[in-house]
Design a protein around this motif. Structure first.
Motif, PDB file in Angstrom:
ATOM      1  N   TYR A 247       0.824  -1.213   0.000  1.00  0.00           N
ATOM      2  CA  TYR A 247       0.000   0.000   0.000  1.00  0.00           C
ATOM      3  C   TYR A 247       0.856   1.260   0.000  1.00  0.00           C
ATOM      4  CZ  TYR A 247       0.935  -0.611   4.996  1.00  0.00           C
ATOM      5  OH  TYR A 247       1.559  -0.801   6.201  1.00  0.00           O
TER       6      TYR A 247
ATOM      7  N   THR B 146      10.571  10.082  11.027  1.00  0.00           N
ATOM      8  CA  THR B 146       9.936   9.067  10.221  1.00  0.00           C
ATOM      9  C   THR B 146      10.668   8.951   8.897  1.00  0.00           C
ATOM     10  OG1 THR B 146       7.811   8.390   9.271  1.00  0.00           O
ATOM     11  CG2 THR B 146       8.165  10.749   9.440  1.00  0.00           C
ATOM     12  N   GLY B 147      10.039   8.323   7.908  1.00  0.00           N
ATOM     13  CA  GLY B 147      10.675   8.172   6.602  1.00  0.00           C
ATOM     14  C   GLY B 147       9.628   7.751   5.581  1.00  0.00           C
ATOM     15  N   GLY B 148      10.020   7.011   4.618  1.00  0.00           N
ATOM     16  CA  GLY B 148      11.005   5.961   4.511  1.00  0.00           C
ATOM     17  C   GLY B 148      11.215   5.273   5.871  1.00  0.00           C
ATOM     18  N   GLU B 149      12.315   4.588   5.994  1.00  0.00           N
ATOM     19  CA  GLU B 149      12.569   3.913   7.265  1.00  0.00           C
ATOM     20  C   GLU B 149      13.663   4.658   8.039  1.00  0.00           C
ATOM     21  OE1 GLU B 149      11.098   1.905   9.259  1.00  0.00           O
ATOM     22  OE2 GLU B 149      12.819   2.253  10.546  1.00  0.00           O
TER      23      GLU B 149
ATOM     24  N   THR C 230       8.563   6.866  14.155  1.00  0.00           N
ATOM     25  CA  THR C 230       7.680   5.903  13.490  1.00  0.00           C
ATOM     26  C   THR C 230       8.552   5.005  12.638  1.00  0.00           C
ATOM     27  OG1 THR C 230       5.846   7.462  13.424  1.00  0.00           O
ATOM     28  CG2 THR C 230       5.716   5.613  11.928  1.00  0.00           C
ATOM     29  N   THR C 231       8.461   3.704  12.872  1.00  0.00           N
ATOM     30  CA  THR C 231       9.408   2.782  12.253  1.00  0.00           C
ATOM     31  C   THR C 231       8.726   1.465  11.911  1.00  0.00           C
ATOM     32  OG1 THR C 231      11.380   1.434  12.715  1.00  0.00           O
ATOM     33  CG2 THR C 231      10.095   2.113  14.621  1.00  0.00           C
ATOM     34  N   ASN C 232       9.319   0.741  10.966  1.00  0.00           N
ATOM     35  CA  ASN C 232       8.802  -0.603  10.702  1.00  0.00           C
ATOM     36  C   ASN C 232       9.384  -1.611  11.697  1.00  0.00           C
ATOM     37  OD1 ASN C 232      11.385  -1.367   9.740  1.00  0.00           O
ATOM     38  ND2 ASN C 232      10.843  -0.905   7.611  1.00  0.00           N
TER      39      ASN C 232
ATOM     40  N   SER D 109       5.070  -0.161  12.982  1.00  0.00           N
ATOM     41  CA  SER D 109       4.022  -0.593  12.059  1.00  0.00           C
ATOM     42  C   SER D 109       3.997  -2.110  11.986  1.00  0.00           C
ATOM     43  CB  SER D 109       4.280  -0.009  10.667  1.00  0.00           C
ATOM     44  OG  SER D 109       4.293   1.397  10.776  1.00  0.00           O
TER      45      SER D 109
ATOM     46  N   ASN E  90       0.996   0.700  14.711  1.00  0.00           N
ATOM     47  CA  ASN E  90       0.155   1.201  13.615  1.00  0.00           C
ATOM     48  C   ASN E  90      -0.194   0.032  12.713  1.00  0.00           C
ATOM     49  OD1 ASN E  90       0.719   3.784  14.494  1.00  0.00           O
ATOM     50  ND2 ASN E  90       2.058   4.302  12.778  1.00  0.00           N
TER      51      ASN E  90
ATOM     52  N   VAL F 200      -2.513  -1.061   9.181  1.00  0.00           N
ATOM     53  CA  VAL F 200      -3.379  -0.719   8.040  1.00  0.00           C
ATOM     54  C   VAL F 200      -4.037  -2.022   7.604  1.00  0.00           C
ATOM     55  CG1 VAL F 200      -3.435   0.140   5.655  1.00  0.00           C
ATOM     56  CG2 VAL F 200      -1.846   1.164   7.306  1.00  0.00           C
TER      57      VAL F 200
ATOM     58  N   GLU G  72      -6.802   4.147   8.507  1.00  0.00           N
ATOM     59  CA  GLU G  72      -7.466   3.933   7.214  1.00  0.00           C
ATOM     60  C   GLU G  72      -6.460   4.161   6.094  1.00  0.00           C
ATOM     61  OE1 GLU G  72     -12.178   5.117   7.836  1.00  0.00           O
ATOM     62  OE2 GLU G  72     -10.814   6.615   7.045  1.00  0.00           O
ATOM     63  N   GLN G  73      -6.536   3.293   5.107  1.00  0.00           N
ATOM     64  CA  GLN G  73      -5.609   3.397   3.972  1.00  0.00           C
ATOM     65  C   GLN G  73      -5.895   4.689   3.189  1.00  0.00           C
ATOM     66  OE1 GLN G  73      -5.781   0.005   1.416  1.00  0.00           O
ATOM     67  NE2 GLN G  73      -4.137   0.746   0.105  1.00  0.00           N
ATOM     68  N   MET G  74      -4.854   5.435   2.878  1.00  0.00           N
ATOM     69  CA  MET G  74      -5.031   6.729   2.211  1.00  0.00           C
ATOM     70  C   MET G  74      -4.461   6.708   0.787  1.00  0.00           C
ATOM     71  SD  MET G  74      -4.028   9.334   5.274  1.00  0.00           S
ATOM     72  CE  MET G  74      -2.689   8.407   5.993  1.00  0.00           C
TER      73      MET G  74
ATOM     74  N   MET H 189       3.633   8.498   0.268  1.00  0.00           N
ATOM     75  CA  MET H 189       3.801   8.500   1.734  1.00  0.00           C
ATOM     76  C   MET H 189       5.265   8.341   2.159  1.00  0.00           C
ATOM     77  SD  MET H 189       1.768   8.622   4.373  1.00  0.00           S
ATOM     78  CE  MET H 189       0.947   7.793   5.699  1.00  0.00           C
TER      79      MET H 189
HETATM   80  C1  SAM Z   1       5.290   5.771   5.525  1.00  0.00           C
HETATM   81  S1  SAM Z   1       5.606   4.842   6.986  1.00  0.00           S
HETATM   82  C2  SAM Z   1       7.193   5.492   7.441  1.00  0.00           C
HETATM   83  C3  SAM Z   1       7.779   4.931   8.693  1.00  0.00           C
HETATM   84  C4  SAM Z   1       8.102   3.453   8.707  1.00  0.00           C
HETATM   85  N1  SAM Z   1       8.684   2.985   7.504  1.00  0.00           N
HETATM   86  C5  SAM Z   1       6.854   2.665   9.044  1.00  0.00           C
HETATM   87  O1  SAM Z   1       6.384   1.892   8.194  1.00  0.00           O
HETATM   88  O2  SAM Z   1       6.364   2.834  10.160  1.00  0.00           O
HETATM   89  C6  SAM Z   1       4.569   5.559   8.247  1.00  0.00           C
HETATM   90  C7  SAM Z   1       3.211   4.952   8.417  1.00  0.00           C
HETATM   91  O3  SAM Z   1       2.448   5.219   7.257  1.00  0.00           O
HETATM   92  C8  SAM Z   1       1.622   4.105   7.012  1.00  0.00           C
HETATM   93  N2  SAM Z   1       1.236   4.148   5.603  1.00  0.00           N
HETATM   94  C9  SAM Z   1       2.001   4.012   4.505  1.00  0.00           C
HETATM   95  N3  SAM Z   1       1.285   4.135   3.380  1.00  0.00           N
HETATM   96  C10 SAM Z   1       0.002   4.366   3.778  1.00  0.00           C
HETATM   97  C11 SAM Z   1      -1.228   4.585   3.099  1.00  0.00           C
HETATM   98  N4  SAM Z   1      -1.305   4.599   1.784  1.00  0.00           N
HETATM   99  N5  SAM Z   1      -2.325   4.807   3.857  1.00  0.00           N
HETATM  100  C12 SAM Z   1      -2.275   4.801   5.209  1.00  0.00           C
HETATM  101  N6  SAM Z   1      -1.148   4.604   5.897  1.00  0.00           N
HETATM  102  C13 SAM Z   1      -0.016   4.376   5.198  1.00  0.00           C
HETATM  103  C14 SAM Z   1       2.482   2.930   7.382  1.00  0.00           C
HETATM  104  O4  SAM Z   1       1.712   1.779   7.661  1.00  0.00           O
HETATM  105  C15 SAM Z   1       3.192   3.452   8.599  1.00  0.00           C
HETATM  106  O5  SAM Z   1       2.459   3.138   9.772  1.00  0.00           O
END
Ligand code: SAM
Ligand code: SF4
Length: 338
Positions: free
Chosen positions: A37, A77-80, A106-108, A130, A169, A171, A199-201, A333
């Motif tokens: 996503y 945040t990022g990216g990672e 915010t990290t994976n 996440s 977090n 999704v 919610e997915q954006m 994102m």
């Molecule tokens: C872009 S990531 C960056 C930080 C890190 N890589 C992570 O995944 O937590 C930040 C958050 O955005 C969420 N995310 C990414 N794309 C998204 C989308 N299209 N809609 C909603 N949330 C999204 C991810 O699940 C994550 O929780």
């Protein structure tokens, strides 16, 4: 209300009366996962080295936001963000600012088990990790990398290092992991993590988002209610994007960030800095303001602060996802910093 002329005004205000106190800083556009996503399997055209702010430039700009513009929360945040080598040094420099902002990440979660103690020692207060599924095979399909165990270890490492409350977090995607809402909550409750569904954006690089296919906040809550008693949390929500519910009488809570179906733009207190030094006044902004160019051309802090204020003054009232004229921003994102 008239636009601020000088930074004596001291805040990041916009013409609708909102004031930004929460700064999201993207430290890199690169990532070691490929969540479907968020980005395509092959990744994205990454920013080149010289385009990225240096560690010192990041600290300088965060300092301008904190000391001159009333920012009290800094989220990396990022990216990672964990793949940025200078992260502990950046955190400790930001923690040394006065007034000291609250600092989160915010990290994976990949690598967090190893890095959490050093980040805590540097001054990091909390993390959001996440995690969209409890199933290793699903995780590998969803993120296109077999790293589920690393994320679970990262969560545990963060809690052990005191980066609490550890938030998760998640999704949900239809037909992929939308059957996991109660299980994810059970997992979070068992470990003392705070779970928030997002919610997915329409911020994916592939432009595959489909409003009709999105799992809505109402659906998520209905799924949770099959297994838990949820009562609205009476705690003041303020500018927090998550609406929270007390689970089975509390004190545990679960949150839902309903950016699409229940937008909270009227209470937004965010300002964003991309890894290449652009200010964005909204995730969905189609324009950015270049602080890197000004900084490298010798602008002083007062000038940088004024440019930041001007960028925020132009913030739109809402993201307009439901408007027929809605345009997805050019950056996705991961390139903005979620
Ligand atoms: C872009 S990531 C960056 C930080 C890190 N890589 C992570 O995944 O937590 C930040 C958050 O955005 C969420 N995310 C990414 N794309 C998204 C989308 N299209 N809609 C909603 N949330 C999204 C991810 O699940 C994550 O929780
Ligand atoms: S959501 Fe985070 S972990 Fe997943 S691909 Fe995007 S930036 Fe990477």
């Amino acid at each position: 209300m008239t636009a601020p002329r000088t930074t004596a005004d001291g805040v990041l205000a916009d013409r609708y009366g909102r004031v930004a106190r929460d700064l999201r800083v993207s430290l890199t556009d690169k990532c070691n996962l490929r969540c479907t996503y968020c980005m395509p399997a092959e990744g994205l055209p990454w920013l080149a080295g010289p385009q990225l702010l240096t560690d010192a430039e990041i600290v300088r700009l965060v300092g301008v936001a904190v000391r001159r513009l009333g920012v009290t929360e800094v989220r990396f945040t990022g990216g990672e963000p964990l793949i940025r080598p200078g992260l502990p040094g950046i955190v400790s420099a930001v923690a040394a600012l006065s007034p000291r902002p609250r600092i989160s990440l915010t990290t994976n979660g990949i690598g967090l088990a190893r890095l959490a103690p050093a980040l805590r020692a540097a001054g990091l207060d909390r993390v959001n990790v996440s995690l969209d599924t409890l199933d290793g095979a699903r995780f590998a399909a969803l993120t296109r990398r077999d790293r589920h165990a690393d994320v679970l270890a990262g969560l545990a490492g963060a809690a052990a290092a005191g980066l609490t409350p550890v938030k998760i977090n998640a999704v949900l995607m239809r037909g992929v992991n939308d059957d996991e809402a109660p299980e994810l909550l059970r997992f979070a409750l068992a470990h003392g993590y705070e779970l928030r569904f997002i919610e997915q954006m329409p911020l994916d690089a592939q432009h595959g988002w489909d409003r009709a296919a999105m799992v809505t906040a109402d659906e998520i809550l209905a799924a949770l209610r099959t297994a838990f008693d949820l009562r609205p949390d009476s705690a003041e929500r303020g500018a927090a994007p998550a609406e929270t519910w007390l689970v089975d009488g509390g004190p545990a809570r679960v949150g839902v960030i309903a950016s699409v179906t229940r937008p909270f733009c009227g209470d937004c207190d965010r300002t964003r800095l991309t890894a290449d030094g652009q200010v964005r006044n909204c995730l969905f902004a189609t324009e950015e303001s270049d602080l890197r160019g000004a900084l490298r051309a010798g602008a002083d802090d007062e000038d940088l602060a004024r440019r930041w204020q001007a960028a925020m003054w132009g913030k739109r009232a809402g993201h307009g996802i439901d408007d027929p004229s809605f345009l997805q921003p050019a950056r996705s994102m991961s390139a903005i910093g979620g």
